[in-house]
Design an enzyme around this catalytic site. Structure first.
Site, short mmCIF file in Angstrom:
data_model
loop_
_atom_site.label_atom_id
_atom_site.label_comp_id
_atom_site.label_asym_id
_atom_site.label_seq_id
_atom_site.Cartn_x
_atom_site.Cartn_y
_atom_site.Cartn_z
N SER A 9 0.84 -1.20 0.00
CA SER A 9 0.00 0.00 0.00
C SER A 9 0.87 1.25 0.00
CB SER A 9 -0.90 0.02 1.24
OG SER A 9 -1.47 1.30 1.36
N HIS A 32 -1.17 -1.33 -4.22
CA HIS A 32 -2.47 -1.02 -3.59
C HIS A 32 -2.57 0.49 -3.40
CE1 HIS A 32 -5.96 -2.05 -1.02
NE2 HIS A 32 -5.54 -1.08 -0.22
N ASP A 34 -4.79 3.55 -2.10
CA ASP A 34 -5.89 3.91 -1.19
C ASP A 34 -6.43 5.29 -1.50
OD1 ASP A 34 -6.11 1.65 0.69
OD2 ASP A 34 -4.05 2.17 1.27
N MET A 36 -9.08 8.06 -0.51
CA MET A 36 -9.92 8.44 0.64
C MET A 36 -10.46 9.85 0.41
SD MET A 36 -7.61 7.19 3.84
CE MET A 36 -6.69 5.65 3.82
N HIS A 65 -8.22 0.81 -4.04
CA HIS A 65 -9.14 0.61 -2.91
C HIS A 65 -9.82 1.94 -2.64
CE1 HIS A 65 -9.53 -0.29 1.72
NE2 HIS A 65 -10.70 -0.24 1.12
N MET A 67 -12.06 4.23 -0.67
CA MET A 67 -12.75 4.51 0.60
C MET A 67 -13.45 5.84 0.42
SD MET A 67 -9.71 3.09 2.99
CE MET A 67 -8.59 3.22 1.60
N MET A 136 -11.63 -6.08 5.56
CA MET A 136 -10.76 -5.14 6.27
C MET A 136 -10.37 -5.72 7.64
SD MET A 136 -10.24 -2.52 4.29
CE MET A 136 -9.29 -1.59 5.50
N PHE A 142 -6.56 4.75 8.01
CA PHE A 142 -5.17 5.05 8.36
C PHE A 142 -4.30 3.79 8.27
CE2 PHE A 142 -7.90 8.08 10.40
CZ PHE A 142 -7.30 9.29 10.07
N GLY A 143 -3.04 3.98 7.91
CA GLY A 143 -2.06 2.90 7.96
C GLY A 143 -1.54 2.74 9.38
N ASP A 174 -6.62 -6.46 4.42
CA ASP A 174 -5.96 -5.15 4.39
C ASP A 174 -6.01 -4.54 5.79
OD1 ASP A 174 -5.04 -2.60 3.80
OD2 ASP A 174 -6.77 -2.04 2.57
N GLY A 175 -4.81 -4.28 6.34
CA GLY A 175 -4.73 -3.63 7.63
C GLY A 175 -3.93 -4.45 8.63
N GLY A 176 -2.78 -3.93 9.04
CA GLY A 176 -1.98 -4.61 10.06
C GLY A 176 -1.32 -5.90 9.60
N GLY A 196 1.18 -2.12 4.05
CA GLY A 196 1.72 -0.78 3.89
C GLY A 196 3.00 -0.61 4.68
N SER A 197 2.86 -0.42 5.98
CA SER A 197 4.06 -0.17 6.80
C SER A 197 5.04 -1.33 6.78
CB SER A 197 3.67 0.21 8.23
OG SER A 197 2.40 -0.25 8.57
C1 DX5 Z 1 -6.27 1.54 5.62
C2 DX5 Z 1 -5.83 1.23 4.21
C3 DX5 Z 1 -4.71 0.27 4.14
C4 DX5 Z 1 -3.43 0.75 4.80
C5 DX5 Z 1 -2.76 -0.45 5.39
O1 DX5 Z 1 -7.50 2.18 5.58
O2 DX5 Z 1 -6.90 0.69 3.46
O3 DX5 Z 1 -4.46 -0.15 2.80
O4 DX5 Z 1 -2.54 1.37 3.93
O5 DX5 Z 1 -1.65 -0.04 6.09
P1 DX5 Z 1 -0.86 -1.02 7.09
O6 DX5 Z 1 -0.41 -2.20 6.27
O7 DX5 Z 1 0.23 -0.17 7.58
O8 DX5 Z 1 -1.85 -1.44 8.15
ZN ZN Z 2 -6.43 -0.25 1.52
#
Ligand code: DX5
Ligand code: ZN
Length: 225
Positions: A9, A32, A34, A36, A65, A67, A136, A142-143, A174-176, A196-197
């Site tokens: 991401s 990916h 995002d 928003m 993605h 949002m 999700m 947020f990442g 997606d997420g964590g 992402g991170s």
């Molecule tokens: C959150 C996003 C994710 C985000 C994931 O709303 O949809 O794609 O970038 O970030 P990490 O992998 O750091 O949780």
């Molecule tokens: Zn995402």
């Protein structure tokens, strides 16, 4: 079973060095992206103008993605600019199946996402209308948030249903997602992983991608056996 798909991401990338950041993840399956709108989620990223430049610059296909509210109105533009996959939130679409058909008719894969509090069962009867279901594993916006292991039941019910129907739908989380959480998600039935991170925060993103792919592969089950 093909290898697990790893989609970094770019929310965790340096936005003002995007071309260089994209080059660091050339071994990924998709990038990916995002989007928003500060309405569907309390955060703002970018829209079609930026995504069009990412599409022109990225060495790998785009997994967008969305949002955003009123997905019925805004999602087709992302398919039209050439994104390989466009995922909208079921909570933000008034006619999800109609929208998925439109995305496919334009030429992209059609994905639908569910927030942590949204049940997935209503999608069972229309699974074949989608190419990807995104479960999700954080509240979108947020990442860098903690992985919600309590979403694994939902994911495995979805994987069971897909298996029962002989569906080829991809199941994305997606997420964590990190080296320490990806195996749980793979074991529950995910085959497509956003990180992402865990990728952009690593010294060597390509190493991080291959480590995630290997960890997921250890626990991924074939859909049909
Ligand atoms: C959150 C996003 C994710 C985000 C994931 O709303 O949809 O794609 O970038 O970030 P990490 O992998 O750091 O949780
Ligand atoms: Zn995402």
């Amino acid at each position: 079973m093909t290898d697990a798909r790893i989609n970094p991401s770019i929310l965790a990338a340096d936005f003002v060095n995007m071309q260089a950041e994209l080059a660091r993840i050339a071994t990924a399956d998709f990038v990916h992206v995002d989007v928003m709108d500060n309405h569907f989620v309390p955060n703002l990223t970018f829209g079609t103008q930026m995504v069009e430049r990412i599409q022109a610059t990225s060495p790998v296909p785009l997994d967008v993605h969305l949002m955003i509210s009123d997905a019925d109105r805004w999602a087709p533009a992302y398919a039209e600019l050439g994104a390989a996959s466009v995922t909208f939130h079921v909570e933000a679409a008034s006619a999800p199946v109609t929208l998925a058909r439109r995305l496919r008719s334009i030429g992209s894969r059609a994905g639908v996402a569910v927030k942590p509090t949204t049940p997935v069962e209503p999608l069972f009867d229309v699974l074949d209308e989608f190419d990807q279901i995104l479960v999700m594993t954080v509240d979108p916006g947020f990442g860098g948030q903690a992985f919600m292991a309590d979403q694994m039941g939902k994911l495995s019910r979805l994987a069971d249903e897909a298996r029962r129907r002989g569906s080829e739908v991809w199941l994305q989380v997606d997420g964590g997602i990190s080296a320490s959480t990806i195996e749980q998600a793979a074991a529950a039935g995910a085959d497509t992983f956003v990180a992402g991170s865990a990728v952009f925060g690593a010294d060597d993103p390509e190493n991080a991608i291959s480590a995630l792919r290997t960890a997921a592969g250890r626990h991924t089950h074939a859909r049909t056996r």
